[in-house]
Scaffold this motif. Structure first.
Motif, PDB file in Angstrom:
ATOM      1  N   LEU A  14       0.831  -1.275   0.296  1.00  0.00           N
ATOM      2  CA  LEU A  14       0.052  -0.043  -0.171  1.00  0.00           C
ATOM      3  C   LEU A  14       0.978   1.195   0.113  1.00  0.00           C
ATOM      4  O   LEU A  14       0.445   2.209  -0.519  1.00  0.00           O
ATOM      5  N   THR A  15       2.091   1.148   0.480  1.00  0.00           N
ATOM      6  CA  THR A  15       2.867   2.497   0.619  1.00  0.00           C
ATOM      7  C   THR A  15       3.447   2.479  -0.653  1.00  0.00           C
ATOM      8  O   THR A  15       3.747   3.457  -1.300  1.00  0.00           O
ATOM      9  N   LEU A  16       4.149   1.535  -1.437  1.00  0.00           N
ATOM     10  CA  LEU A  16       4.568   1.530  -2.705  1.00  0.00           C
ATOM     11  C   LEU A  16       3.842   1.650  -4.281  1.00  0.00           C
ATOM     12  O   LEU A  16       4.092   2.081  -4.909  1.00  0.00           O
ATOM     13  N   ALA A  17       2.566   1.453  -3.876  1.00  0.00           N
ATOM     14  CA  ALA A  17       1.762   1.156  -4.892  1.00  0.00           C
ATOM     15  C   ALA A  17       1.556   2.445  -5.707  1.00  0.00           C
ATOM     16  O   ALA A  17       1.699   2.435  -6.970  1.00  0.00           O
ATOM     17  N   PRO A  18       1.295   3.504  -4.790  1.00  0.00           N
ATOM     18  CA  PRO A  18       0.957   5.032  -5.464  1.00  0.00           C
ATOM     19  C   PRO A  18       2.377   5.531  -6.335  1.00  0.00           C
ATOM     20  O   PRO A  18       2.183   5.881  -7.509  1.00  0.00           O
ATOM     21  N   TYR A  19       3.647   5.142  -5.866  1.00  0.00           N
ATOM     22  CA  TYR A  19       4.680   5.560  -6.691  1.00  0.00           C
ATOM     23  C   TYR A  19       4.853   4.688  -7.890  1.00  0.00           C
ATOM     24  O   TYR A  19       5.290   5.303  -9.061  1.00  0.00           O
ATOM     25  N   ARG A  20       4.495   3.550  -7.776  1.00  0.00           N
ATOM     26  CA  ARG A  20       4.636   2.456  -9.061  1.00  0.00           C
ATOM     27  C   ARG A  20       3.521   2.825  -9.762  1.00  0.00           C
ATOM     28  O   ARG A  20       3.547   2.907 -11.136  1.00  0.00           O
ATOM     29  N   ILE A  21       2.156   3.143  -9.485  1.00  0.00           N
ATOM     30  CA  ILE A  21       1.037   3.898 -10.560  1.00  0.00           C
ATOM     31  C   ILE A  21       1.541   4.797 -11.073  1.00  0.00           C
ATOM     32  O   ILE A  21       1.200   5.218 -12.400  1.00  0.00           O
ATOM     33  N   ARG A  22       2.403   5.801 -10.468  1.00  0.00           N
ATOM     34  CA  ARG A  22       2.622   7.269 -11.057  1.00  0.00           C
ATOM     35  C   ARG A  22       3.626   6.979 -12.049  1.00  0.00           C
ATOM     36  O   ARG A  22       3.632   7.657 -13.123  1.00  0.00           O
ATOM     37  N   ALA A  23       4.407   5.876 -11.877  1.00  0.00           N
ATOM     38  CA  ALA A  23       5.680   5.718 -13.000  1.00  0.00           C
ATOM     39  C   ALA A  23       5.146   4.822 -14.086  1.00  0.00           C
ATOM     40  O   ALA A  23       5.457   5.379 -15.348  1.00  0.00           O
ATOM     41  N   ILE A  24       4.086   4.121 -13.835  1.00  0.00           N
ATOM     42  CA  ILE A  24       3.171   3.713 -15.050  1.00  0.00           C
ATOM     43  C   ILE A  24       2.406   4.385 -15.714  1.00  0.00           C
ATOM     44  O   ILE A  24       2.619   4.581 -17.124  1.00  0.00           O
ATOM     45  N   ARG A  25       1.804   5.769 -15.111  1.00  0.00           N
ATOM     46  CA  ARG A  25       1.144   6.581 -16.009  1.00  0.00           C
ATOM     47  C   ARG A  25       2.256   7.584 -16.497  1.00  0.00           C
ATOM     48  O   ARG A  25       1.617   7.821 -17.660  1.00  0.00           O
ATOM     49  N   VAL A  26       3.312   7.787 -16.233  1.00  0.00           N
ATOM     50  CA  VAL A  26       4.540   8.495 -16.742  1.00  0.00           C
ATOM     51  C   VAL A  26       4.853   7.787 -18.050  1.00  0.00           C
ATOM     52  O   VAL A  26       4.977   8.649 -19.125  1.00  0.00           O
ATOM     53  N   HIS A  79      -5.190   2.397 -14.193  1.00  0.00           N
ATOM     54  CA  HIS A  79      -6.743   2.661 -13.453  1.00  0.00           C
ATOM     55  C   HIS A  79      -6.951   1.473 -12.622  1.00  0.00           C
ATOM     56  O   HIS A  79      -7.537   1.595 -11.782  1.00  0.00           O
ATOM     57  N   VAL A  80      -6.916   0.232 -13.159  1.00  0.00           N
ATOM     58  CA  VAL A  80      -6.898  -1.078 -12.341  1.00  0.00           C
ATOM     59  C   VAL A  80      -6.284  -0.958 -10.966  1.00  0.00           C
ATOM     60  O   VAL A  80      -7.030  -1.215 -10.071  1.00  0.00           O
ATOM     61  N   LEU A  81      -5.252  -0.700 -11.071  1.00  0.00           N
ATOM     62  CA  LEU A  81      -4.351  -0.554 -10.038  1.00  0.00           C
ATOM     63  C   LEU A  81      -4.719   0.475  -8.915  1.00  0.00           C
ATOM     64  O   LEU A  81      -4.746   0.100  -7.611  1.00  0.00           O
ATOM     65  N   GLU A  82      -5.251   1.602  -9.524  1.00  0.00           N
ATOM     66  CA  GLU A  82      -5.455   2.756  -8.433  1.00  0.00           C
ATOM     67  C   GLU A  82      -6.812   2.248  -7.688  1.00  0.00           C
ATOM     68  O   GLU A  82      -7.032   2.613  -6.594  1.00  0.00           O
ATOM     69  N   ARG A  83      -7.660   1.872  -8.656  1.00  0.00           N
ATOM     70  CA  ARG A  83      -9.084   1.406  -7.812  1.00  0.00           C
ATOM     71  C   ARG A  83      -8.738   0.149  -6.931  1.00  0.00           C
ATOM     72  O   ARG A  83      -9.266   0.155  -5.866  1.00  0.00           O
ATOM     73  N   HIS A 111      -5.971  -0.391  -5.173  1.00  0.00           N
ATOM     74  CA  HIS A 111      -5.162   0.311  -4.134  1.00  0.00           C
ATOM     75  C   HIS A 111      -6.229   0.916  -3.168  1.00  0.00           C
ATOM     76  O   HIS A 111      -6.009   0.948  -1.836  1.00  0.00           O
ATOM     77  N   ALA A 112      -7.252   1.819  -3.767  1.00  0.00           N
ATOM     78  CA  ALA A 112      -8.122   2.402  -2.848  1.00  0.00           C
ATOM     79  C   ALA A 112      -8.748   1.599  -2.163  1.00  0.00           C
ATOM     80  O   ALA A 112      -9.174   1.885  -1.058  1.00  0.00           O
ATOM     81  N   ARG A 113      -9.503   0.375  -2.790  1.00  0.00           N
ATOM     82  CA  ARG A 113     -10.266  -0.413  -1.948  1.00  0.00           C
ATOM     83  C   ARG A 113      -9.642  -0.954  -1.072  1.00  0.00           C
ATOM     84  O   ARG A 113     -10.030  -1.197   0.173  1.00  0.00           O
ATOM     85  N   LEU A 114      -8.447  -1.568  -1.131  1.00  0.00           N
ATOM     86  CA  LEU A 114      -7.418  -2.105  -0.044  1.00  0.00           C
ATOM     87  C   LEU A 114      -7.327  -1.096   1.001  1.00  0.00           C
ATOM     88  O   LEU A 114      -7.098  -1.547   2.210  1.00  0.00           O
ATOM     89  N   PHE A 115      -6.941  -0.008   0.547  1.00  0.00           N
ATOM     90  CA  PHE A 115      -6.736   1.235   1.446  1.00  0.00           C
ATOM     91  C   PHE A 115      -7.826   1.513   2.514  1.00  0.00           C
ATOM     92  O   PHE A 115      -7.495   1.760   3.440  1.00  0.00           O
ATOM     93  N   ARG A 116      -9.108   1.624   1.863  1.00  0.00           N
ATOM     94  CA  ARG A 116     -10.226   1.728   2.417  1.00  0.00           C
ATOM     95  C   ARG A 116     -10.572   0.702   3.647  1.00  0.00           C
ATOM     96  O   ARG A 116     -10.810   1.046   4.820  1.00  0.00           O
ATOM     97  N   LYS A 117     -10.288  -0.591   3.328  1.00  0.00           N
ATOM     98  CA  LYS A 117     -10.325  -1.688   4.105  1.00  0.00           C
ATOM     99  C   LYS A 117      -9.565  -1.597   5.193  1.00  0.00           C
ATOM    100  O   LYS A 117      -9.624  -2.051   6.322  1.00  0.00           O
ATOM    101  N   LYS A 118      -8.163  -1.369   5.002  1.00  0.00           N
ATOM    102  CA  LYS A 118      -7.114  -1.304   5.905  1.00  0.00           C
ATOM    103  C   LYS A 118      -7.337  -0.112   7.040  1.00  0.00           C
ATOM    104  O   LYS A 118      -7.073  -0.556   8.158  1.00  0.00           O
ATOM    105  N   THR A 119      -7.894   1.227   6.787  1.00  0.00           N
ATOM    106  CA  THR A 119      -7.997   2.210   7.661  1.00  0.00           C
ATOM    107  C   THR A 119      -9.434   2.066   8.210  1.00  0.00           C
ATOM    108  O   THR A 119     -10.234   1.890   7.622  1.00  0.00           O
ATOM    109  N   PRO A 120      -9.429   2.347   9.664  1.00  0.00           N
ATOM    110  CA  PRO A 120     -10.686   2.243  10.136  1.00  0.00           C
ATOM    111  C   PRO A 120     -11.401   3.348   9.785  1.00  0.00           C
ATOM    112  O   PRO A 120     -11.131   4.611   9.596  1.00  0.00           O
TER     113      PRO A 120
END
Length: 140
Positions: A52-64, A125-129, A131-140
């Motif tokens: 969950l920490t690394l995913a946003p950086y990787r997704i940004r690299a994929i988008r670039v 797009h798939v990875l962002e969705r 990541h967001a779903r797992l992040f919502r589950k993880k945070t109370p």
């Protein structure tokens, strides 16, 4: 022994756009590697915090990479067209038939860039969705 002009034009066009096609292909490899690694990490629960920490950086690299791939393909097309027109002028040829083969080959680099970019945008797009779903589950 010299090659006929048509064969020289084909090889010159291939050489002039070849590096750009390879660059777009390499970008596609990076996009898929990052995408599959991120997808794999997000699917495994034992390293979910790190994923969950690394995913946003990787997704940004994929988008670039996905945004730059069509530009690399376009650069290859322009480069090949310049070489084709220079070759046609040097040989004294003109007309639609003389240009058709060179234009078709020049467009292959644009196609390579698009073939790298479109799946990359989809995977981002798939990875962002996910990541967001797992992040919502993880945070109370």
């Amino acid at each position: 022994m010299s090659l006929p002009f048509r064969e020289m034009l084909v090889w010159e066009s291939w050489f002039s756009m070849g590096i750009w096609v390879w660059c777009a292909g390499l970008m596609a490899v990076f996009i898929w590697t990052l995408s599959l690694k991120t997808l794999w990490d997000l699917a495994r629960p034992q390293n979910l915090d790190q994923a969950l920490t690394l995913a946003p950086y990787r997704i940004r690299a994929i988008r670039v990479l996905a945004a730059a791939a069509p530009l690399v393909g376009l650069l290859g097309t322009v480069s090949a067209m310049i070489h084709m027109f220079a070759g046609l002028q040097a040989a004294g040829l003109s007309g639609n038939r003389a240009m058709a083969g060179g234009i078709a080959e020049a467009l292959m680099s644009t196609q390579a860039g698009l073939l790298a970019a479109i799946p990359g945008l989809f995977m981002a797009h798939v990875l962002e969705r996910r990541h967001a779903r797992l992040f919502r589950k993880k945070t109370p």
